[in-house]
Every structure is written in structure tokens, then in C-alpha cells.
Design a protein around this motif. Structure first.
Motif, short mmCIF file in Angstrom:
data_model
loop_
_atom_site.label_atom_id
_atom_site.label_comp_id
_atom_site.label_asym_id
_atom_site.label_seq_id
_atom_site.Cartn_x
_atom_site.Cartn_y
_atom_site.Cartn_z
N PRO A 1 0.82 -1.22 0.00
CA PRO A 1 0.00 0.00 0.00
C PRO A 1 0.85 1.27 0.00
O PRO A 1 2.01 1.25 0.40
N ASN A 2 0.22 2.34 -0.40
CA ASN A 2 0.81 3.68 -0.30
C ASN A 2 1.13 3.99 1.17
O ASN A 2 0.36 3.62 2.07
N ASP A 3 2.25 4.65 1.43
CA ASP A 3 2.69 4.92 2.81
C ASP A 3 1.66 5.72 3.61
O ASP A 3 1.46 5.49 4.80
N PHE A 4 1.02 6.70 2.96
CA PHE A 4 0.08 7.57 3.69
C PHE A 4 -1.19 6.78 4.06
O PHE A 4 -1.73 6.96 5.15
N ILE A 5 -1.63 5.90 3.18
CA ILE A 5 -2.78 5.05 3.50
C ILE A 5 -2.45 4.16 4.70
O ILE A 5 -3.24 4.02 5.63
N LYS A 6 -1.26 3.59 4.67
CA LYS A 6 -0.84 2.70 5.75
C LYS A 6 -0.85 3.45 7.10
O LYS A 6 -1.25 2.92 8.12
N ALA A 7 -0.44 4.72 7.05
CA ALA A 7 -0.36 5.51 8.28
C ALA A 7 -1.74 5.96 8.78
O ALA A 7 -1.96 6.10 9.97
N GLU A 8 -2.68 6.19 7.87
CA GLU A 8 -3.93 6.88 8.24
C GLU A 8 -5.22 6.06 8.10
O GLU A 8 -6.27 6.52 8.52
N TYR A 9 -5.13 4.86 7.52
CA TYR A 9 -6.37 4.14 7.20
C TYR A 9 -7.26 3.91 8.42
O TYR A 9 -8.49 3.87 8.32
N SER A 10 -6.64 3.77 9.60
CA SER A 10 -7.43 3.38 10.77
C SER A 10 -8.39 4.49 11.22
O SER A 10 -9.24 4.28 12.08
N GLN A 11 -8.28 5.68 10.59
CA GLN A 11 -9.26 6.74 10.88
C GLN A 11 -10.62 6.43 10.22
O GLN A 11 -11.64 7.01 10.57
N ILE A 12 -10.61 5.53 9.24
CA ILE A 12 -11.87 5.13 8.59
C ILE A 12 -12.61 4.19 9.55
O ILE A 12 -11.99 3.26 10.09
N PRO A 13 -13.93 4.45 9.78
CA PRO A 13 -14.66 3.59 10.71
C PRO A 13 -14.44 2.10 10.39
O PRO A 13 -14.55 1.67 9.24
N LYS A 14 -14.12 1.38 11.45
CA LYS A 14 -13.77 -0.05 11.34
C LYS A 14 -14.82 -0.86 10.58
O LYS A 14 -16.02 -0.72 10.84
N GLY A 15 -14.38 -1.71 9.70
CA GLY A 15 -15.29 -2.63 9.01
C GLY A 15 -16.19 -1.97 7.99
O GLY A 15 -17.09 -2.62 7.44
N GLY A 16 -15.98 -0.67 7.72
CA GLY A 16 -16.89 0.08 6.84
C GLY A 16 -16.68 -0.18 5.37
O GLY A 16 -15.79 -0.92 4.95
N ARG A 17 -17.55 0.48 4.58
CA ARG A 17 -17.46 0.39 3.11
C ARG A 17 -16.48 1.45 2.61
O ARG A 17 -16.65 2.63 2.94
#
Ligand SMILES: C[S@@+](CC[C@H](N)C(=O)[O-])C[C@H]1O[C@@H](n2cnc3c(N)ncnc32)[C@H](O)[C@@H]1O
Length: 200
Positions: free
Chosen positions: A17-33
């Protein structure tokens, strides 16, 4: 151009994955679409599916998305892929917990329309994550980004704040960083990084 690039051996931007996605993805509500815009060969989509999200990857490239499906199978996850041009693609309303845009450089008019749609398409507490090259990248010697002649395709924090009116900007930064993401993104890059949240 993109089908040709993705027909080459290997992954143009890597399979990690892209480095920024790896760092920030967990801000997206868990298990979401999650919707990955202009997702190419699927490196971010597959990573997000592995983290438990229900991921749709869209891109105009048939070849890219075929490779995305193969990468998903190799990793034991499922993703939905949609071959579409952003010009006609409807992101929907209150539809996504996360929308991801990584190096999705398109002409200005299309980008303005797209970012308006992003604001509407996010659910409440949904999160938009973007990384893209800024005009400062033109002076760098790293590989990547739109041709310098198409300066309107580069992005800035200031511009994106305007384009994303209606979202809360949680992260809005322009940084220089070393990028090693496949053979087409190599070396020092100047990028804008955005994490924006829908609070309505
Ligand atoms: C630099 S690549 C980035 C791919 C992917 N986001 C990644 O980070 O690995 C840009 C992508 O934008 C896609 N793209 C460009 N214009 C598009 C459009 N109008 N509609 C859909 N996809 C588009 C290309 O097909 C290509 O896959």
C-alpha cells in the motif's frame, strides 16, 4: 496509456500500500465500506480489505483492475472492482465510510466535480484520505506525477480545502518525502496529504 503501463511485468506502483494510507487508514470507521478512486492495480484496495473493510476499487483500466483482482485472490481477500471513467462515475449519496484517492491526478474540471461528489458520498463520520503531488514536485528529480505541462493536475492544501468544503480537515499538509512505491514512483516527491471527515 494506463492499460499499456499495467500490461508490463510486475506492479507499476508496487503491490504494497501507499505509505500515507498505511499511516492513516485506521481513521476510517472499522469494518466500513471503502471506495478507492482511480485504484489502478489494487495495492491500497487489497491492503484495506485485509484490514477488514468492504472495498470497492474503481479505475478506467481493465488491465489494472484485473491485476487488482489477482492480487486480492493471492492475498485471500475479496474486493469489488468497477471499470469506469471518473467523468461518468456516480459516487452516490451517504454511501461510503471511507473514500481513498492516491495519486489520482485528473484534469481540473473533473477534479472539482469529483471532490464535490466526495463530500456528498461520504456517510456521517466517513473519512476521505488523499495523497497527490504538488506543483513543487515539478522541481524534484524523483520519478512520478503528471507531466509538468499539465500543472493544473497537481494539487495543494489550499486548493483542496476549497474543493472539499463541507468536510472537516483533520490532516492537511504539504510535505517532501522519499517515495519508493513501484518503478513509477521513485525518489524525492513533493506531496499534499489530506485526511478529511464528514461530520454532518
Ligand atoms: C498514478 S496511478 C495511481 C493508481 C493507484 N491509485 C495507486 O496509488 O497505485 C493513476 C490512476 O488513475 C487512473 N485514472 C486516470 N484518469 C482516470 C479517469 N478519468 N477515470 C478513472 N480512472 C482514471 C489511471 O487509470 C491510473 O490507474
Amino acid at each position: 496509456m494506463w492499460d499499456k503501463r499495467y500490461s508490463e511485468d510486475g506492479f507499476a506502483y508496487g503491490s504494497e500500500p501507499n505509505d500515507f494510507i498505511k499511516a492513516e487508514y485506521s481513521q476510517i470507521p472499522k469494518g466500513g465500506r471503502v471506495l478507492c478512486l482511480a485504484e489502478g492495480e489494487g495495492r491500497n484496495a487489497v491492503f484495506l480489505a485485509k484490514q477488514g473493510y468492504a472495498v470497492t476499487a474503481m479505475d478506467q483500466s481493465v488491465v489494472g483492475l484485473e491485476k487488482a483482482q489477482a492480487l486480492a485472490a493471492e492475498n485471500g481477500v475479496e474486493i469489488t472492482t468497477v471499470v469506469a471513467n471518473l467523468k461518468d462515475y456516480d459516487l452516490g449519496t451517504d454511501a461510503w465510510d471511507g473514500i481513498v484517492s492516491i495519486f489520482a491526478h485528473v484534469p481540473l474540471e473533473l477534479r472539482l466535480k469529483l471532490h464535490k461528489q466526495v463530500v456528498v458520498a461520504l456517510k456521517k463520520n466517513g473519512v476521505f484520505i488523499l495523497e497527490a503531488y504538488t506543483p513543487a514536485h515539478i522541481e524534484m528529480d524523483g520519478v512520478g506525477g503528471p507531466p509538468p505541462s499539465q500543472v493544473e493536475m497537481f494539487m495543494s492544501v489550499e486548493g483542496l480545502k476549497n474543493e472539499l468544503k463541507g468536510l472537516d480537515i483533520v490532516v492537511g499538509a504539504e510535505v517532501e518525502r522519499e517515495i519508493f512505491e513501484g518503478k513509477y514512483h521513485q525518489g524525492k516527491g513533493a506531496v499534499v496529504q489530506i485526511v478529511a471527515c464528514s461530520r454532518d
